[in-house]
Scaffold this active site. Structure first.
Site, PDB file in Angstrom:
ATOM      1  N   ASP A 190       0.843  -1.204   0.000  1.00 33.90           N
ATOM      2  CA  ASP A 190       0.000   0.000   0.000  1.00 33.90           C
ATOM      3  C   ASP A 190       0.870   1.243   0.000  1.00 33.90           C
ATOM      4  OD1 ASP A 190      -2.839  -0.144   0.024  1.00 33.90           O
ATOM      5  OD2 ASP A 190      -2.729  -1.275   1.892  1.00 33.90           O
ATOM      6  N   ARG A 217       5.951   3.399   3.574  1.00 34.91           N
ATOM      7  CA  ARG A 217       5.863   2.145   4.338  1.00 34.91           C
ATOM      8  C   ARG A 217       7.226   1.597   4.716  1.00 34.91           C
ATOM      9  NH1 ARG A 217       0.612   1.905   5.966  1.00 34.91           N
ATOM     10  NH2 ARG A 217      -0.723   2.481   4.223  1.00 34.91           N
ATOM     11  N   ARG A 234      -5.573  10.991   1.045  1.00 33.82           N
ATOM     12  CA  ARG A 234      -5.111   9.899   0.178  1.00 33.82           C
ATOM     13  C   ARG A 234      -5.605  10.106  -1.251  1.00 33.82           C
ATOM     14  NH1 ARG A 234      -7.504   4.738   2.964  1.00 33.82           N
ATOM     15  NH2 ARG A 234      -6.353   3.660   1.315  1.00 33.82           N
ATOM     16  N   HIS A 252     -13.015   0.235   7.688  1.00 33.79           N
ATOM     17  CA  HIS A 252     -12.176  -0.678   8.449  1.00 33.79           C
ATOM     18  C   HIS A 252     -12.945  -1.204   9.656  1.00 33.79           C
ATOM     19  CE1 HIS A 252      -9.102   1.582   6.209  1.00 33.79           C
ATOM     20  NE2 HIS A 252      -8.434   0.455   6.259  1.00 33.79           N
ATOM     21  N   ASP A 288     -10.702  -5.496  -1.638  1.00 33.08           N
ATOM     22  CA  ASP A 288      -9.951  -4.886  -0.547  1.00 33.08           C
ATOM     23  C   ASP A 288      -9.792  -5.969   0.527  1.00 33.08           C
ATOM     24  OD1 ASP A 288      -8.604  -3.081   1.045  1.00 33.08           O
ATOM     25  OD2 ASP A 288     -10.150  -1.544   0.992  1.00 33.08           O
TER      26      ASP A 288
END
Lengths: 544, 544
Positions: free
Chosen positions: B89, B97, B163, B206, B282
């Protein structure tokens, strides 16, 4: 990638010879933008200059993960025509500095075990040496800047503390001999430090110069024993390197600190004790040296005193020039430089793998990172760390049965600088699982914990030279007083000298651990509560 | 190390075919003891089982340094008989990351630039795609889980926020097309997410399932544009992968969320929009799915709906069995599984380097970590990050001349979880150089800053889904009120939506930066003070 044989010292120019005496510092990270200490750590371009153009003999690494260091060592060796010595201050194992490898508790934990079971402590120290050597080699390090053989007989020593293997010459000698013999099973260098003994100082030599007034009899009775044991062990091989201390020992040299003292390095260490290996200075950038001597004079004095290797000079190029100049004007003897290079060649031969039919047939092939790093953090290594932690912890008071809601007060020196406390650290997550809310305090906090909730206090205080150890002890006392009505348990991670400065109510369960890393936290909480919890409990949730 | 050719799907058993549809999650760190999320991240032994015994098709990595990931990818590929897709990601570049690589500001920074200079923003987006692809490949990642093509037209969106590349379909379409075309210069996969659009939700998927009541006209006008642009660009290659959203779009499917919806994945995406690449779900472990569907039913429904790849199922082995069982009982068609595997083969061919005379001659050779990681964080990459930060920052108020003693109040969400704030971060060290003492606060703090000292406030608030964004905004307001008398300057690092919620006195100099990383801090402080400072200043001290 085969490296050429080590050249005949006679084929090198004076400045090439001198460059081999120099060990420069850089980061274990791969990129310049990751440098943590720009004043001390050379950039990649500088490293290429130092290694390729100047031909420095060694590198000391700080920072980065084990994987990064594995790649970095390969890259640095590839730059070097003459294989590099690559050193690191891995006194608590490779994982202390480079994440991924095994992080052992500080050596004093072995001293604690030795009080009741010397043989067990020696066996652990031997394995500790073996595993440190194996993990160092796995990532390309060939020079262990350990063991500390100082006798920590001064509880307020701000530098050595739990870095020592004990408080008596006997225990320190036996345990450090065991460590060295364990490491000597592998082709890496070990280092006894800090000569002639740094255990009885109350000034931090990183900042200023400690002066010690012991007479020679006392020095011989206490400080020198472990060095003698490392240099001439009754069984096994001698230590490869001795590192000097930045302390003034007036009985031997009223003018210069040990690092720059001919009576101490040449007279005592070389001649009297008969040490035949490498003598390396402690970092020349440290305050004890820089506040009195310029960077060039310090390097020349160190070599004049008998040092073979100059660690971390403030100005690499200037330092090489200064030493060369001292040879040209006759202050230093070129023969001595050549003798030091021959010493360094012996060390490089030792660490460069199996030899051919003679030194001149020697070939050098750097390790392959992928296969090598898989040798880190093996179960027996993690198991040894766990065993040492278990056997060296202290405990008191009644049993502890956590039941939320409660409060988990954690006190550290600096929340921005505690590698032992990631977000997922057992010291945080386990009490969270009981319903204990975290209050995280450091020496900057003016915040006070709440008083009405049942409270577990976890203190991470080491008495580290660069940290505000004493302020923290005061803070810890304050917090313990404030929360004392509801205090359910106290865990100290760090130094037994801090433990002794804290008065606890008799009936409060407490535990002391020499370790601060997540493994120490998990073990401490598990022991206090009396069942397997923490990391293991979380792990199980995955496989269900 | 040459890998065998991709086998004919007809030569694989049903469970081998199904396993190729699965992408499992593990850590980018090398060792089990470094796992940060034990509930979600497979251990090394589990990974070996998944790859060697089950033959899963891909891996998603989270955590670790770039160097570790380089070694890890090589190790994982060496286990696999059929080359793995390895995803991450990396919406803000590889450095977001994996430390060491370039960390770009969030995509919304490009949207900000596009408001005044669309062509510049497009040029930056193109380079951003190029550099992300180059750095991904350098460490062995072959699948970029970016760009987010969602239109962030709901300021309280807790998931997408910065994002996204913008707030309008036009800007998002143009910038994400540029990103994809830049990345498409290299053999890596790009991913448009989250289909059919996740920009207008106010629930965090989430945790729970957002329901969206837009009619199809609105969907077409706003959300679908960027997907159409990615799938059928006017110039260049289509995006390789589309990732589904865990949102309920009642106009198209009243029963199932998009991830599990045949009308949405097969009807809308495959048939109506004509997408010919890979459809990936996802993460199936997310709350929006797990709270309603069991792990097995969710995986079967996703494949039934038209997904080719199942990302992060809660139970890898059970998920493979459940899909096989669904084929055996006739609920799923084996031909569909084979079609998905053929899709996956095309993706694997693309990322496996130059082909031979035909697909069956394909060979696979993993990259050599040492030479590869040296391609990271190149000057042009760091330069682009800097340019985007500069061009997207906002500024106001009068000039600021720091003069200590003063106070540097830094507010973050969680001091234990801020990679952007190492001990050496410019936000800390620079004010320290002015004589400004640090007060570090997070959402757990009850501490208040002192009022008597001149104060600089630095706020790091992103509105991240897993964080307590709103509480922080309240805290920030409080601190700004308290210190307002002595307030010298305010810097916001994070989200423009937070900036809009904070009222500032007119005359106080302030700066807003989209970035939070050290580079953003150094630039922000430098801009506010009006001269080159921070990291650069410290760096110079070394070469003097």
């Amino acid at each position: 990638m085969l490296k050429p044989i080590l050249p005949d010292p006679d084929s090198l120019s004076l400045s090439q010879l001198v460059a081999q005496l120099i060990v420069v510092r850089t980061t274990g990270h791969l990129f310049d933008h990751e440098i943590e200490y720009p004043a001390w750590e050379a950039t990649n371009a500088q490293m290429e200059h130092y290694i390729t153009d100047l031909g420095v003999g060694g590198v000391i690494l700080l920072g980065g993960s084990a994987a990064e260091v594995a790649l970095r060592c390969q890259t640095l060796q590839a730059m070097a025509e003459i294989p590099l010595l690559i050193a690191a201050d891995i006194e608590e194992g490779v994982g202390q500095r480079f994440s991924g490898a095994t992080w052992f508790p500080p050596p004093m934990a072995l001293g604690e075990i030795a009080r009741t079971d010397l043989e067990l402590a020696k066996a652990y120290a031997y394995q500790f040496g073996q595993y440190t050597a194996r993990e160092a080699m796995a990532i390309g390090l060939n020079w262990i800047l350990a063991p500390v053989v100082d006798v920590n007989n001064n509880p307020v020593n701000p530098v050595i503390n739990v870095r020592a293997f004990g408080e008596t010459p006997k225990i320190v000698t036996q345990l450090t001999q065991a460590f060295i013999q364990g490491a000597q099973e592998y082709p890496v260098l070990t280092t006894a430090k800090h000569f002639p003994g740094h255990g009885d100082t109350s000034i931090d030599s990183h900042l200023s110069l400690p002066v010690i007034d012991h007479d020679l009899g006392r020095l011989d009775r206490v400080e020198l024993g472990p060095f003698k044991g490392a240099i001439s062990p009754e069984a096994g091989k001698p230590v490869d390197v001795v590192m000097t201390a930045h302390i003034c020992l007036s009985a031997l040299d009223k003018q210069h600190p040990a690092t720059l003292s001919k009576p101490i390095l040449t007279g005592l260490l070389r001649q009297e004790l008969g040490f035949g290996g490498l003598i390396v200075t402690d970092a020349l950038v440290m305050g004890a040296i820089t506040e009195t001597y310029g960077p060039y004079e310090a390097a020349v004095l160190a070599v004049e005193a008998g040092a073979d290797v100059v660690l971390m000079p403030a100005d690499v190029e200037g330092c090489i020039q200064a030493i060369c100049e001292a040879v040209r004007v006759g202050r230093l003897d070129e023969g001595q430089i050549r003798t030091s290079v021959e010493q360094i060649w012996r060390a490089k031969h030792k660490v460069s793998g199996p030899l051919g039919t003679g030194p001149s047939c020697h070939n050098w092939e750097p390790a392959e990172p992928v296969t090598q790093v898989q040798q880190l953090a093996q179960p027996e290594m993690l198991g040894l760390a766990r065993n040492i932690l278990r056997a060296s912890s202290r405990q008191g008071g009644a049993g502890f049965r956590p039941k939320g809601p409660g409060q988990n007060v954690i006190l550290v020196d600096d929340v921005l600088n505690c590698r032992y406390l990631p977000r997922t650290a057992p010291a945080i997550t386990q009490p969270m699982g009981w319903g204990y809310e975290l209050t995280l305090l450091d020496s900057r906090s003016s915040q006070l914990p709440k008083t009405e909730l049942p409270t577990v206090v976890q203190l991470f205080i080491r008495g580290n030279p660069f940290r505000s150890g004493q302020n923290l002890v005061q803070l810890a006392r304050k917090y313990l007083e404030i929360t004392v009505g509801d205090l359910q348990a106290v865990i100290f991670y760090g130094s037994p000298y801090v433990l002794e400065q804290l008065a606890l109510p008799d009936d409060v369960p407490w535990l002391f651990s020499y370790g601060q890393m997540p493994m120490a936290q998990s073990l401490a909480l598990e022991t206090l509560v009396g069942e397997a919890i923490a990391v293991e409990a979380v792990d199980r949730s995955f496989t269900d």
